[in-house]
Design an enzyme around this catalytic site. Structure first.
Site, mmCIF file in Angstrom:
data_model
loop_
_atom_site.group_PDB
_atom_site.id
_atom_site.type_symbol
_atom_site.label_atom_id
_atom_site.label_comp_id
_atom_site.label_asym_id
_atom_site.label_seq_id
_atom_site.Cartn_x
_atom_site.Cartn_y
_atom_site.Cartn_z
ATOM 1 N N ASP A 211 0.839 -1.206 0.000
ATOM 2 C CA ASP A 211 0.000 0.000 0.000
ATOM 3 C C ASP A 211 0.872 1.253 0.000
ATOM 4 O O ASP A 211 2.000 1.235 0.485
ATOM 5 C CB ASP A 211 -0.913 -0.036 1.249
ATOM 6 C CG ASP A 211 -2.109 0.890 1.113
ATOM 7 O OD1 ASP A 211 -2.390 1.376 -0.008
ATOM 8 O OD2 ASP A 211 -2.766 1.141 2.137
ATOM 9 N N HIS B 133 2.431 3.597 -8.880
ATOM 10 C CA HIS B 133 2.334 2.165 -9.206
ATOM 11 C C HIS B 133 3.571 1.722 -9.993
ATOM 12 O O HIS B 133 4.101 0.639 -9.779
ATOM 13 C CB HIS B 133 1.066 1.881 -10.017
ATOM 14 C CG HIS B 133 -0.199 2.220 -9.269
ATOM 15 N ND1 HIS B 133 -0.395 1.853 -7.967
ATOM 16 C CD2 HIS B 133 -1.315 2.915 -9.630
ATOM 17 C CE1 HIS B 133 -1.586 2.300 -7.551
ATOM 18 N NE2 HIS B 133 -2.153 2.948 -8.552
ATOM 19 N N LEU C 286 11.046 -20.497 -4.634
ATOM 20 C CA LEU C 286 10.098 -19.572 -3.986
ATOM 21 C C LEU C 286 8.771 -19.653 -4.730
ATOM 22 O O LEU C 286 8.741 -19.575 -5.960
ATOM 23 C CB LEU C 286 10.638 -18.132 -4.064
ATOM 24 C CG LEU C 286 9.672 -17.031 -3.621
ATOM 25 C CD1 LEU C 286 9.498 -17.022 -2.101
ATOM 26 C CD2 LEU C 286 10.147 -15.655 -4.087
HETATM 27 C C1 IPE Z 1 -5.401 -2.893 -0.352
HETATM 28 O O1 IPE Z 1 -5.055 -1.554 -0.489
HETATM 29 C C2 IPE Z 1 -5.354 -3.563 -1.681
HETATM 30 C C3 IPE Z 1 -4.029 -3.720 -2.280
HETATM 31 C C4 IPE Z 1 -2.909 -3.406 -1.729
HETATM 32 C C5 IPE Z 1 -4.035 -4.297 -3.583
HETATM 33 P P1 IPE Z 1 -6.162 -0.426 -0.651
HETATM 34 O O2 IPE Z 1 -5.440 0.861 -0.705
HETATM 35 O O3 IPE Z 1 -7.057 -0.747 -1.787
HETATM 36 O O4 IPE Z 1 -7.001 -0.578 0.705
HETATM 37 P P2 IPE Z 1 -7.943 0.442 1.464
HETATM 38 O O5 IPE Z 1 -8.923 0.964 0.454
HETATM 39 O O6 IPE Z 1 -7.092 1.542 1.994
HETATM 40 O O7 IPE Z 1 -8.570 -0.360 2.555
HETATM 41 C C1 IPE Z 2 -1.470 0.259 -3.355
HETATM 42 O O1 IPE Z 2 -1.268 1.623 -3.368
HETATM 43 C C2 IPE Z 2 -1.572 -0.324 -4.728
HETATM 44 C C3 IPE Z 2 -2.909 -0.828 -5.075
HETATM 45 C C4 IPE Z 2 -3.972 -0.800 -4.302
HETATM 46 C C5 IPE Z 2 -3.024 -1.377 -6.389
HETATM 47 P P1 IPE Z 2 -2.484 2.630 -3.341
HETATM 48 O O2 IPE Z 2 -2.820 2.995 -4.752
HETATM 49 O O3 IPE Z 2 -3.628 2.115 -2.544
HETATM 50 O O4 IPE Z 2 -1.823 3.868 -2.606
HETATM 51 P P2 IPE Z 2 -2.506 4.885 -1.605
HETATM 52 O O5 IPE Z 2 -3.124 4.087 -0.486
HETATM 53 O O6 IPE Z 2 -3.546 5.625 -2.385
HETATM 54 O O7 IPE Z 2 -1.395 5.760 -1.149
HETATM 55 MG MG MG Z 3 -4.142 2.317 -0.582
#
Ligand code: IPE
Ligand code: IPE
Ligand code: MG
Length: 257
Positions: free
Chosen positions: A34, A51, A145
């Site tokens: 995240d 990303h 792995l």
């Molecule tokens: C969880 O992250 C999903 C992934 C890392 C793929 P999100 O950013 O989507 O989760 P929430 O919305 O903060 O719970």
């Molecule tokens: C996690 O990073 C990646 C995915 C959920 C695909 P986020 O895109 O959720 O990043 P934040 O939480 O907005 O910073």
């Molecule tokens: Mg996120």
């Protein structure tokens, strides 16, 4: 882009030098990657750049997992709820994962990594499904792995699908309802027969599971770090492992000794 590098598994001395006990490594580490969006926004960049930067962190983490002797690494890459994001971001993520799978698979295959993908791939564009199939097939014989990508994955959806499979087996007369126990359900989850995660790491400061491995996380140790996913590296993984090794896993019993 794909600079050739062959991660070597550290020996016990190498692990001890990092402050790790070679006898108490987690078998399965799962990561909620995240913070890509926040990483980008803090730099005044579009979220999709976060990303893209996260891709390098995936690479570093897979290499570190091989070096540290982790046997299963699950990465949460796209949740069943992530379809709620703007269409451009969803499309960019699909395109990125497709590219990663095509470009990284040859090296993963050489390094003995076996790729698995869990989640409902049927909702993805055919080209991404094709890249998933390519990665799984070209690494099928490997076992250094197990790298599990969770794509369009939701823990509840996975349990619902297992419940449906159980109901269908009962309808066909192959299973008695009274015979359904935890093992019957667990064996119909997509992670089967991989072991449950010992350690779940979440980056970027949030302290929730967001529908990740809902069944399998029952006894996982949880490690939360403020590091944003694009900045995650071997050092951050080692810190999580040290934190894990400081925990006492009781599984409902009493401390040993
Ligand atoms: C969880 O992250 C999903 C992934 C890392 C793929 P999100 O950013 O989507 O989760 P929430 O919305 O903060 O719970
Ligand atoms: C996690 O990073 C990646 C995915 C959920 C695909 P986020 O895109 O959720 O990043 P934040 O939480 O907005 O910073
Ligand atoms: Mg996120």
């Amino acid at each position: 882009m794909t600079s050739p590098s062959t991660p070597q598994r550290l020996d016990d001395e190498g692990l001890r030098a990092l402050g790790l006990d070679p006898a108490r490594l987690p078998v399965h580490v799962a990561i909620i990657m995240d913070g890509n969006g926040r990483w980008a926004v803090r730099r005044g960049l579009p979220r999709v750049e976060g990303h893209r930067a996260g891709r390098a962190a995936i690479r570093r983490t897979v290499e570190a997992a091989v070096e540290l002797g982790i046997r299963v690494l699950t990465l949460f890459a796209f949740s069943t709820e992530n379809w709620r994001r703007p269409r451009e971001e969803v499309e960019a993520l699909c395109a990125l994962y497709e590219q990663v799978l095509w470009e990284e698979t040859p090296e993963l295959a050489r390094n003995g990594v076996r790729v698995h993908v869990i989640g409902d791939r049927s909702e993805f564009p055919p080209s991404l499904r094709e890249a998933i199939r390519y990665a799984e097939e070209s690494t099928a014989g490997n076992e250094v792995l197990h790298l599990v990508g969770a794509l369009n994955y939701g823990g509840r959806a996975e349990i619902v699908q297992a419940a449906r499979a159980l109901a269908a087996a009962v309808c066909r007369g192959e299973l008695r309802a009274e015979a359904i126990g935890e093992e019957e359900l667990a064996s119909r989850l997509q992670t089967y027969p991989l072991p449950d995660p010992d350690l779940i790491i979440r980056t970027a400061g949030e302290k929730r599971l967001s529908n990740f491995l809902v069944w399998q996380s029952a006894y996982a140790e949880l490690h939360f770090t403020d590091v944003l996913w694009p900045e995650f590296d071997r050092q951050a993984l080692v810190e999580a492992l040290r934190d894990y090794q400081g925990r006492i896993r009781r599984f409902g019993g009493l401390d040993a000794g």
